[in-house]
Design an enzyme around this catalytic site. Structure first.
Site, PDB file in Angstrom:
ATOM      1  CG  HIS A  12      -1.880  -1.102   1.293  1.00 43.72           C
ATOM      2  ND1 HIS A  12      -2.152  -1.806   2.453  1.00 43.72           N
ATOM      3  CD2 HIS A  12      -2.657  -1.663   0.337  1.00 43.72           C
ATOM      4  CE1 HIS A  12      -3.053  -2.746   2.204  1.00 43.72           C
ATOM      5  NE2 HIS A  12      -3.373  -2.673   0.934  1.00 43.72           N
ATOM      6  N   GLY A  68       3.588   1.092   2.812  1.00 37.81           N
ATOM      7  CA  GLY A  68       2.717   0.996   3.979  1.00 37.81           C
ATOM      8  C   GLY A  68       3.181  -0.076   4.942  1.00 37.81           C
ATOM      9  CD1 TRP A  69       7.352  -0.163   6.375  1.00 38.38           C
ATOM     10  CD2 TRP A  69       5.848   0.989   7.557  1.00 38.38           C
ATOM     11  NE1 TRP A  69       7.881   1.074   6.640  1.00 38.38           N
ATOM     12  CE2 TRP A  69       6.989   1.798   7.368  1.00 38.38           C
ATOM     13  CE3 TRP A  69       4.774   1.497   8.285  1.00 38.38           C
ATOM     14  CZ2 TRP A  69       7.069   3.102   7.860  1.00 38.38           C
ATOM     15  CZ3 TRP A  69       4.861   2.794   8.774  1.00 38.38           C
ATOM     16  CH2 TRP A  69       5.990   3.574   8.560  1.00 38.38           C
ATOM     17  CG  HIS A  70       0.251  -2.504   5.000  1.00 39.51           C
ATOM     18  ND1 HIS A  70      -0.693  -1.508   4.819  1.00 39.51           N
ATOM     19  CD2 HIS A  70       0.642  -2.428   6.299  1.00 39.51           C
ATOM     20  CE1 HIS A  70      -0.866  -0.860   5.959  1.00 39.51           C
ATOM     21  NE2 HIS A  70      -0.059  -1.399   6.870  1.00 39.51           N
ATOM     22  CB  SER A  71       5.539  -6.503   1.857  1.00 36.35           C
ATOM     23  OG  SER A  71       6.210  -5.273   1.936  1.00 36.35           O
TER      24      SER A  71
END
Length: 614
Positions: free
Chosen positions: A320, A541-544
């Protein structure tokens, strides 16, 4: 090379999902010999982990090289980011992201998981299967409940305590009063089935004790009497060991010694029943590739003998795009800036209260309310033509009416990186695109060195439609910010470079606008400045997710619906890398779903009783 004692099941990685899966299996059958090997440190009773408000300080120490709980991945410079090399942080600690994240409780749309099942052919992964598992994992503490929440699970979910900070209620009231298209305030912004309602933020924080709800403490550390459950921290997995095409163990090394270089002893641990790769979206595909599983062309270049030619490994990377929009706040504003900026006197004051009763600002993450936002017809026209095709092909279908284009939240502090701005009082809007169209990839460059830089292309903003979503969010956040009673002006340095004559030019000092004041009118040049601003500043977003996708092999899949890696036996992947498509939420909730589902699948496959599906 030395060989350890045998285990029944080995987990290569000890993140959020791995702790759940390993913990559930160990609790169901304490005789199972389970090894979890994690590159990062243990997190048990660490202040930076269990005290929620300390997460910002822990994150800030990454920039100075003082934190070992994150791995830093640097992507290739791209034209889409105006030559900038994007940086993506990956958690590196027992408990993974659940130990270091913002503790934001957001859940994806039901259609996200239904897509996994229907569109990608993954039986058992639809919302009707995963929602019961998510209910099983949580205790939802707010009084107002619906049948999508759990009441007796290990992870505690709480609302922000009312009246904790003066700016919180005012800013939420302003949002609902100003935004006539979305005037409703809801008690629960996370019902899976709806969006476009403002509501108080929910957190992975125990409302009674004030402690973070992470998977390490609630699935692993609470089983200290189980001597068959071993968690080996600060050790890095190099590869999976095979006999023929069957996984029989892993090779790993001491990470502290390995990062110093030199000849470091390598150890083999054997697994008699199963190896589970669970090193995260940026770690799992590289372990598979070093094990000989991946695209032959990539393995050949890295000097790796191909065991399985599986081109999907490392592809389908998704994330994100995150932004913070900060504003100056009046002196009478309650904020968390003192804690977040490391003021020891302020921290000591609030820690004292936390130690006494688990309450106060130290028991908070700073995020007070949010919305999963989806544009209405008038707003869609303003996003045209850039967003037209993406809207028609993805969002407009009857099955996708529960999908927001972005998430927008309010934070009572200076969120994000702190450039050269004085320590004072601020507030921020944080926003991220829910389903970017852009995708990327990550691949190894060495078959033997687990510290060699990866060939990493996150793909951020490669698809121009993603810019239109961020542009929409910037304008919405800007209008909300300047109407809040405690607004005192803009942090000019973090705004787009508008021309001097532009109506959108930020103001360093300003009184709040009224609810009825006209919106800022943006010209075509202003929109171009906003797009350039996002290309220069948009972050991970550190949402990998997605690099070991659970979908058919012929369409780039890496694992099947039982999490088995194609072409081999005795090997599964169980973390967010298996997601075939994006999820419109912070990723912790999906990591929980994957961890719980993996425990059910493994228990069924290995004949282990006591792991229920709800």
């Amino acid at each position: 090379m030395t060989t350890e004692a045998d285990y029944d099941i080995i987990f290569a990685g000890g993140g959020a999902s791995a702790c759940i899966t390993a913990g559930r299996l160990a609790a169901a059958d304490p005789s199972l010999k389970i090894l979890v090997v994690e590159a990062g440190p243990h997190t048990r009773e660490k202040r930076d982990v269990i005290q929620p408000a300390r997460y910002a300080n822990a994150l800030a120490r990454v920039a100075t090289g003082e934190s070992e709980m994150f791995a830093v991945h640097v992507g290739k410079p791209t034209d889409s980011l105006l030559g900038r090399a994007p940086i993506v942080l990956a958690p590196s600690a027992v408990g993974g992201g659940s130990s270091v994240n913002f503790m934001v409780y957001t859940r994806g749309a039901a259609s996200d998981y239904d897509d996994w099942e229907i569109e990608y052919g993954n039986a058992g992964w639809g919302s009707k299967h995963l929602i019961p598992l998510l209910k099983k994992a949580e205790t939802y503490q707010p009084e107002t409940k619906n049948d999508t929440h759990g009441t007796s699970g290990p992870l505690k979910i709480s609302h922000v305590p009312p009246g904790l900070i003066n700016i919180a209620s005012n800013s939420l009231e302003v949002a609902a009063a100003y935004d006539k298209k979305r005037p409703q305030i809801t008690e629960d912004v996370n019902t899976f089935y709806e969006c476009n309602k403002y509501g108080y933020a929910e957190r992975y924080i125990n409302g009674l004790t004030g402690r973070r709800s992470d998977t390490a403490h609630h699935y692993i550390y609470n089983q200290e009497n189980n001597l068959n459950l071993t968690v080996l921290d600060r050790h890095r997995v190099i590869r999976v060991i095979f006999e023929g095409n069957r996984a029989v163990g892993i090779e790993y090394l001491d990470d502290l010694a390995g990062r110093k270089g030199g000849d470091v002893a390598r150890v083999i641990a054997r697994a008699s029943r199963l190896v589970v790769v669970a090193a995260g979206t940026l770690g799992s595909p590289t372990i598979l590739e070093r094990s000989g599983i991946g695209a032959k062309s990539i393995l050949d270049k890295a000097g790796i003998k191909t065991l399985v030619d599986l081109p999907g490994v490392g592809e389908n990377y998704q994330d994100h795009n995150l932004m913070f929009l900060q504003s100056k706040a009046t002196p009478d504003t309650d904020s968390m800036d003192g804690i977040f900026r490391g003021d020891e006197e302020v921290i000591a004051k609030h820690e004292k209260q936390w130690l006494e009763n688990g309450q106060g600002l130290m028991a908070h993450n700073g995020l007070f309310w949010g919305i999963k936002i989806r544009p209405v017809e008038e707003e869609l026209r303003s996003m045209s033509p850039d967003f037209d095709q993406r809207w028609k092909t993805y969002y407009a279908s009857p099955e996708h009416q529960d999908k927001p284009i972005a998430l927008l939240g309010f934070m009572a502090a200076y969120g994000g990186a702190t450039p050269d701005v004085p320590i004072a009082k601020y507030f921020s809007f944080v926003y991220f695109s829910a389903y970017p169209a852009s995708v990327g990839s990550i691949h190894v460059t060495s078959g033997t060195d687990p510290y060699a830089p990866s060939d990493f292309h996150p793909g951020f903003l490669d698809d121009p439609s993603d810019l239109s979503v961020l542009r929409f969010c910037y304008k919405k956040a800007r209008e909300l910010s300047r109407r809040i009673k405690y607004y005192a002006g803009d942090v000019v340095a973090i705004h787009p470079n508008f021309k001097e004559t532009s109506e959108a030019k930020p103001k360093a000092s300003s009184a709040p606008a009224s609810l009825t004041d006209a919106d800022i009118v943006y010209s075509k040049e202003d929109d171009e400045a906003i797009d350039e601003y996002h290309r220069k500043r948009a972050e991970s977003g550190w949402h990998s997710i997605g690099t070991c996708a659970m979908k058919p092999r012929e369409t780039g899949g890496v694992v099947d619906a039982r999490l088995n890696v194609y072409g081999v036996q005795g090997l599964k992947v169980a973390d967010c890398s298996i997601a075939p498509a994006n999820v419109g939420a912070n990723m912790y909730n999906t990591a929980i779903a994957i961890g719980e589902k993996a425990a059910v699948i493994i228990a069924q496959d290995l004949g282990i009783g006591g792991v229920s599906e709800e």
